[in-house]
Design a protein around this motif. Structure first.
Motif, short mmCIF file in Angstrom:
data_model
loop_
_atom_site.label_atom_id
_atom_site.label_comp_id
_atom_site.label_asym_id
_atom_site.label_seq_id
_atom_site.Cartn_x
_atom_site.Cartn_y
_atom_site.Cartn_z
N TYR B 523 0.85 -1.32 0.00
CA TYR B 523 0.04 0.03 -0.03
C TYR B 523 1.03 1.02 -0.06
O TYR B 523 1.75 1.36 0.75
CB TYR B 523 -0.74 0.04 1.24
CG TYR B 523 -1.73 -1.27 1.21
CD1 TYR B 523 -3.13 -1.33 0.75
CD2 TYR B 523 -1.47 -2.29 1.83
CE1 TYR B 523 -3.85 -2.37 0.71
CE2 TYR B 523 -2.25 -3.52 1.89
CZ TYR B 523 -3.50 -3.47 1.38
OH TYR B 523 -4.51 -4.53 1.40
N LEU B 524 0.40 2.24 -0.73
CA LEU B 524 1.25 3.27 -1.03
C LEU B 524 0.39 4.57 -0.57
O LEU B 524 -0.86 4.70 -0.89
CB LEU B 524 1.67 3.75 -2.38
CG LEU B 524 2.50 2.49 -3.00
CD1 LEU B 524 3.00 3.03 -4.26
CD2 LEU B 524 3.76 2.11 -2.03
N ARG B 525 0.88 5.59 0.30
CA ARG B 525 0.17 6.84 0.53
C ARG B 525 0.79 7.94 -0.22
O ARG B 525 2.03 8.04 -0.09
CB ARG B 525 0.22 7.00 2.02
CG ARG B 525 -0.60 8.07 2.66
CD ARG B 525 -0.25 8.62 3.92
NE ARG B 525 -0.04 7.84 4.99
CZ ARG B 525 -0.80 7.65 6.04
NH1 ARG B 525 -2.14 8.12 5.95
NH2 ARG B 525 -0.60 6.86 6.84
N TYR B 526 0.05 8.78 -0.61
CA TYR B 526 0.28 9.87 -1.23
C TYR B 526 0.90 11.02 -0.10
O TYR B 526 -0.16 11.45 0.52
CB TYR B 526 -0.42 10.26 -2.31
CG TYR B 526 0.33 11.55 -3.10
CD1 TYR B 526 0.91 10.91 -4.35
CD2 TYR B 526 0.21 12.86 -2.99
CE1 TYR B 526 1.48 11.96 -5.32
CE2 TYR B 526 0.86 13.73 -3.92
CZ TYR B 526 1.56 13.15 -4.71
OH TYR B 526 2.07 14.11 -5.63
N THR B 527 2.15 11.52 -0.08
CA THR B 527 2.29 12.69 0.79
C THR B 527 3.01 13.74 0.15
O THR B 527 3.09 13.58 -1.13
CB THR B 527 3.47 11.80 1.76
OG1 THR B 527 4.60 11.77 1.06
CG2 THR B 527 2.93 10.70 2.57
N GLU B 528 3.45 14.75 0.79
CA GLU B 528 3.93 15.93 0.05
C GLU B 528 5.38 15.49 -0.82
O GLU B 528 5.44 16.13 -1.58
CB GLU B 528 4.36 17.00 1.22
CG GLU B 528 3.01 17.58 1.72
CD GLU B 528 3.29 18.46 2.75
OE1 GLU B 528 4.53 18.82 3.10
OE2 GLU B 528 2.35 19.49 3.30
N ALA B 529 5.84 14.45 -0.02
CA ALA B 529 7.11 13.94 -0.74
C ALA B 529 6.88 12.96 -1.72
O ALA B 529 7.72 12.42 -2.32
CB ALA B 529 8.20 13.41 0.41
N GLY B 530 5.62 12.70 -1.87
CA GLY B 530 5.18 11.77 -3.02
C GLY B 530 4.91 10.50 -2.32
O GLY B 530 4.36 10.44 -1.07
N TYR B 531 4.70 9.46 -3.11
CA TYR B 531 4.37 8.08 -2.47
C TYR B 531 5.21 7.57 -1.59
O TYR B 531 6.52 7.49 -1.59
CB TYR B 531 3.99 7.33 -3.55
CG TYR B 531 2.53 7.43 -4.28
CD1 TYR B 531 1.39 7.11 -3.45
CD2 TYR B 531 2.46 7.88 -5.63
CE1 TYR B 531 0.09 7.71 -4.29
CE2 TYR B 531 1.51 8.03 -6.10
CZ TYR B 531 0.23 7.93 -5.69
OH TYR B 531 -0.96 8.04 -6.07
N VAL B 532 4.67 7.14 -0.47
CA VAL B 532 5.60 6.22 0.48
C VAL B 532 4.69 5.24 0.84
O VAL B 532 3.71 4.89 0.45
CB VAL B 532 5.94 7.06 1.91
CG1 VAL B 532 6.61 8.36 1.49
CG2 VAL B 532 4.48 7.39 2.57
N VAL B 533 5.58 3.96 1.14
CA VAL B 533 4.95 2.71 1.50
C VAL B 533 4.35 2.79 2.94
O VAL B 533 5.06 3.20 3.88
CB VAL B 533 6.15 1.51 1.32
CG1 VAL B 533 5.48 0.24 1.86
CG2 VAL B 533 6.69 1.47 0.34
#
Lengths: 428, 541
Positions: B523-533
């Motif tokens: 699962y990836l979450r979209y954050t300000e820095a882009g996607y993170v696991v």
């Protein structure tokens, strides 16, 4: 399209930022809340009665059975001890004092023991335990009021059982040297006093009534001895030696021990010769020669062991001398022929064969099938293999650790029926 | 990427409504993302890396356990209520740092010097003055001396059996370093060599010099006249007795996860098998009241590693160790009735004649059938995910790392050190082969330069050929409902760097199916820095 994406990303970020305001909880908060909830319900752990009893038993049993560990003193410097007086003496306990605790290699023990059958004894031992040399001085007095006697020779009938009392005093010294890792040799000198009297077991006839002086050498008078002995042993068994091992040959020790229960491989050879020179008038000088060989053959890396033992105790007299009956070799009991009671057979000479096949069925239990053959005889010409008493049976050996047997139960069968024997402690 | 994989990927193509992104679609996702709901899968702080389990508590009373009761309860009963997967893990399946556990070598590679140092903070007991022996304990079946050094630090001195020099002290030192690297709280253990005069009885100890001499003389003596012991520094804080491998401590509000549901205790079975720590039981653990007077909480330690590898304080381990529980009716009956001839094959294992090593080997070692002496409720519940979590840590130990740690055991004979090293390497590899295939054996997921990067652990360690084809399916993930949502793309590839879908959504899901082994879902979450696991799920085939 790109402007649209930027707008969406901005909205995502903004909404994520304000999400707590909207009620979104964090994982840490959830876990923290669960802990706060438990904080209101905290209670001390409950210990059931069974657990308390088990814990109590563990603590107290350690005082009794963990012989490797110095036991807490009952009184300052005094320890409680169990057993160790005489096989067949009944339940025995006593106190031991070790006053030279501050010294390293030198030690002194003073102990007294008494049993439910009115046996009692006192002993003091002062010694030096070196890495290579050992030396002991010993003095012991024992009151043995209910010794059993069936007669002399291989044909002594069971229904002739009688009892007698023996008070025995001995004082002397032993020196020994570890020649190399496997060979130990030394000698000892002692003064031995024996006093015979009527036994205190009212259920048995007295030995003086049952047997006459003609049948029992040594019954008519007390005999004192100067005992001089020399010994040597070769031991390649895989059992750990401990300091004081040489005291096995001291006259205060019972020489005829059982097969080592802990050994899985190796050989044990021992020879000891003792000259008993009577002090005062009489014709009771004799020489005692004891030979012993034990062999342990491991199968399946020691999980099965075939243990064999041959033993011979031979006396030699000259010039019309005799061996007092109470100093004659005896057979019967858990260390010799296990289908007979202690001291069932006595004679001037004795030979013994033991064979035992044992196997581990559990980490704490070995089983054993055994067969014993023992024979007492007056003269060498009277030794016949066919006259040997043969017993067989099943044994249980209980381990206190992977390397150590702590106790055993043997059920032996002979022509006189079954005998059940239990023994505690360490076995060489 | 292989030509075959490219072909397969082209054939599968991309699917899904987000191929052409629409504004309305974004807003739908945004609304879904921010709606408060207790059912949402990923919370803002996921993945949680620090378990806040240091809530201030009132000091609990010391707990005293009965080893006998535990033996019967665990052998003939089944303590613990939780069935199912581990509960104290974060959304990646990792164990957050806590009073039980600290992520160390696997996530943050430790240099060899740090692995060798382990938990040690000093050089061992001070030898500036004689050590004062203040007490004696025989909890571990053999007597140990409790002593205080010149600095006032308290240590427990443990010795080797006379006939087996170094068998126990070396094992304990080595195991301490390994368990520390794996992430557990362990005591500082030091090897010490001393003259008998270094020990003195303390006033009021109830001990005499003879008592000390008796114990010390049971230990092997080196040619230079010195004795060797392991000095175990007692953890700072008030000891509160052992923890249990099931349930929770009712007087500790921080203890909310049943111990049989703790991944670090379930996975401990794998580490214990690796190091042959067959006495992993309640008694060999310790709770300690830690923190400051203003905020006290309990820390949980593994203690007592003297019975690891091939021996223990009494000598070599019985051959049963690791093969059978202490009581198993069937094998006992079989051996009884067959006079021992019907025993299992491990009875015939021939161990090397190395007194300082004892009964340790790798040829017959089977990680899955390895058992401790007594059934352990947490071990009994170890599932494939727990085993994978632990096995990848064991496999993460390089040959150099194992060699460096074994060297701290202080073996006199190089042959013993070499044998233990080689044996542990072989046991490590068997553990890897046994457990790493779970769900495809994929790990170390991260997003780098718009690529989802991961590692095929089996290929890394040479258990499989590299370049295995995997089927990857991308979805938009609905964090509120936990459902897979809209499919984005499906590809079959052998690459371990996967381009992210062009679609932007708050959460993406990638199902990576390894034929025959299972599916790893990332699962990836979209954050300000882009996607993170943000999450990983593994499911066996």
């Amino acid at each position: 399209m790109e402007r649209c994406s930027v707008l969406c990303l901005f909205l995502i970020g903004a909404l994520l930022a304000v999400s707590p305001v909207l009620g979104q909880q964090t994982r840490a908060e959830r876990w923290r809340e669960a802990r706060q909830a438990k904080l209101d319900q905290v209670r001390p752990p409950r210990t059931s009665l069974v657990k308390k009893v088990a814990r109590f038993v563990e603590r107290t049993s350690r005082l009794v059975t963990d012989i490797e560990t110095p036991r807490p003193p009952v009184i300052d410097g005094v320890q409680l001890v169990f057993g160790g007086l005489r096989s067949g003496a009944g339940t025995t306990a006593g106190l031991r004092l070790e006053p030279l605790q501050h010294l390293d290699r030198l030690h002194l023990t003073v102990e007294g023991r008494a049993s439910t059958k009115r046996y009692w004894g006192a002993q003091t031992l002062a010694g030096y335990d070196g890495d290579r040399f050992y030396g002991y001085g010993y003095a012991r007095y024992r009151h043995l009021p209910q010794e059993q006697f069936y007669g002399l020779g291989p044909d002594a009938p069971r229904d002739m059982r009688a009892d007698f009392g023996l008070d025995e005093g001995i004082a002397g010294g032993l020196v020994g040297a570890q020649v190399n890792r496997k060979v130990f040799a030394g000698g000892h000198a002692s003064y031995l006093v024996n006093r015979i009297y009527a036994g205190e077991n009212d259920a048995l006839p007295n030995i003086h009534d049952q047997f006459g002086p003609a049948q029992l050498p040594g019954i008519e008078a007390d005999v004192d001895y100067l005992v001089l002995g020399g010994f040597a042993e070769v031991d390649t068994r895989d059992v750990e030696r401990t300091h004081g091992y040489g005291s096995r040959f001291a006259p205060t020790e019972g020489h005829l021990r059982g097969l080592s229960l802990s050994a899985q491989r190796g050989l044990y050879l021992a020879a000891e010769v003792s000259q008993f020179r009577q002090i005062g008038a009489g014709h009771n000088d004799f020489m005692l020669l004891e030979l012993e060989a034990q062999q342990f053959i491991p199968l399946r890396n020691g999980y099965q062991v075939l243990a064999l033992r041959q033993y011979a105790a031979l006396t030699e007299t000259g010039g019309g001398n005799t061996v007092p009956f109470y100093l004659m070799p005896q057979l019967g009991g858990g260390d010799t022929i296990r289908g007979f009671n202690n001291g069932r057979f006595r004679g001037r000479n004795a030979t013994l064969l033991n064979a035992e096949f044992r196997w581990q069925v559990w980490a704490r239990l070995d089983l054993a099938l055994f067969a014993d053959a023992g024979h007492v005889f007056d003269r060498f010409e009277a030794w016949h293999l066919s006259d040997a008493e043969v017993t067989y049976g099943l044994g249980f050996r209980f381990r206190s650790s992977p390397q150590r047997i702590a106790s055993r139960i043997d059920l032996g069968r002979s022509r006189e029926g079954f005998v059940l024997m239990m023994k505690f402690g360490s076995f060489l | 990427m292989s030509a075959e994989a490219n072909k397969a990927r082209d054939h599968e193509g991309r699917t899904g409504i987000f191929r052409g992104r629409t504004l309305s679609g974004y807003f739908v996702l945004l609304l879904l993302a921010v709606s408060p709901s207790a059912a949402q899968v990923f919370l803002p702080d996921d993945p949680l890396w620090v378990d806040p389990d240091t809530l201030a508590i009132s000091p609990p009373a010391e707990r005293s356990l009965s080893d006998t009761f535990d033996f019967f309860a665990n052998t003939f009963g089944s303590p613990g209520e939780h069935e199912g997967p581990a509960l104290n893990v974060n959304t990646l399946g990792e164990v957050p740092n806590s009073t039980w556990y600290t992520n160390r070598h696997y996530l943050h590679p430790m240099p060899l010097e740090a692995l060798q140092r382990g938990p040690d903070t000093a050089a061992g007991p001070s030898e500036e003055a004689p050590w004062k022996v203040v007490g004696l304990t025989s909890e571990g079946k053999t007597p140990r001396l409790l002593m205080v050094d010149a600095r006032g630090d308290r240590y427990l001195l443990k010795f080797d059996p006379k006939a087996y020099p170094e068998i126990s002290t070396a094992a304990e030192i080595i195991a301490t370093k390994f368990f520390h690297a794996f992430g557990y709280n362990v005591p500082e253990n030091y090897l010490v060599y001393f003259e008998p005069g270094q020990l003195e009885t303390a006033a009021g100890s109830g001990l005499t010099p003879r008592d000390l001499a008796r114990i010390v003389h049971k230990a092997p003596r080196y040619p230079d006249g010195t004795y060797r012991a392991l000095a175990s520094r007692l953890p700072e804080g008030e000891p509160l007795g052992p923890f249990l491998y099931h349930g929770t401590r009712p007087d500790d509000p921080n203890d909310i996860f049943s111990h049989e549901a703790r991944r670090e205790l379930r996975g401990l079975r794998v580490f214990s098998a690796f190091l042959n720590r067959d006495d992993a039981r309640n008694l060999n653990s310790l709770d300690v009241l830690a923190g400051t007077s203003a905020r006290q909480y309990i820390r949980h330690f593994l203690v007592e590693f003297s019975a690891t590898l091939g021996g223990g304080p009494l000598g070599p381990k019985p051959r049963w160790a690791g093969h059978e529980y202490a009581v198993e009716a069937g094998p006992i009956a079989a051996r009884t009735l067959t006079l021992g001839f019907g025993g299992p094959a491990w009875m015939d294992i021939v161990y090397p004649d190395l007194p300082s090593v004892g009964h340790l080997e790798a040829k017959h070692f089977d990680p899955k059938s390895w058992v401790p002496q007594v059934p352990n409720p947490a071990f009994e519940r170890m599932d494939a995910a727990d085993a994978f979590w632990a096995a990848r840590q064991v496999m993460n130990l390089s040959d150099d790392a194992i060699r460096a740690i074994v060297a701290t055991g202080g073996y006199t004979y190089p042959r013993a050190e070499a044998y233990v090293t080689e044996t542990l390497m072989q046991r490590r590899d068997k553990i890897g082969r046994a457990y790493l295939s779970f769900a495809g054996g994929l790990d170390r997921f991260r997003v780098e330069d718009s690529l989802l990067v991961f590692e095929d652990l089996q290929a890394t360690y040479g258990f499989t050929e590299p370049g295995r084809l995997r089927r990857i399916s991308w979805f938009v993930f609905d964090n509120l409902t936990g459902e897979g949502g809209l499919p984005l793309a499906t590809v079959t590839t052998a690459e371990e760097s996967l381009p992210l879908p062009e679609a932007v959504a708050p959460f993406l899901k990638a199902e990576i199916e390894t034929p025959g082994e299972g599916i790893t879902t990332v699962y990836l979450r979209y954050t300000e820095a882009g996607y993170v696991v943000v999450g990983i799920e593994r499911k066996a085939a």
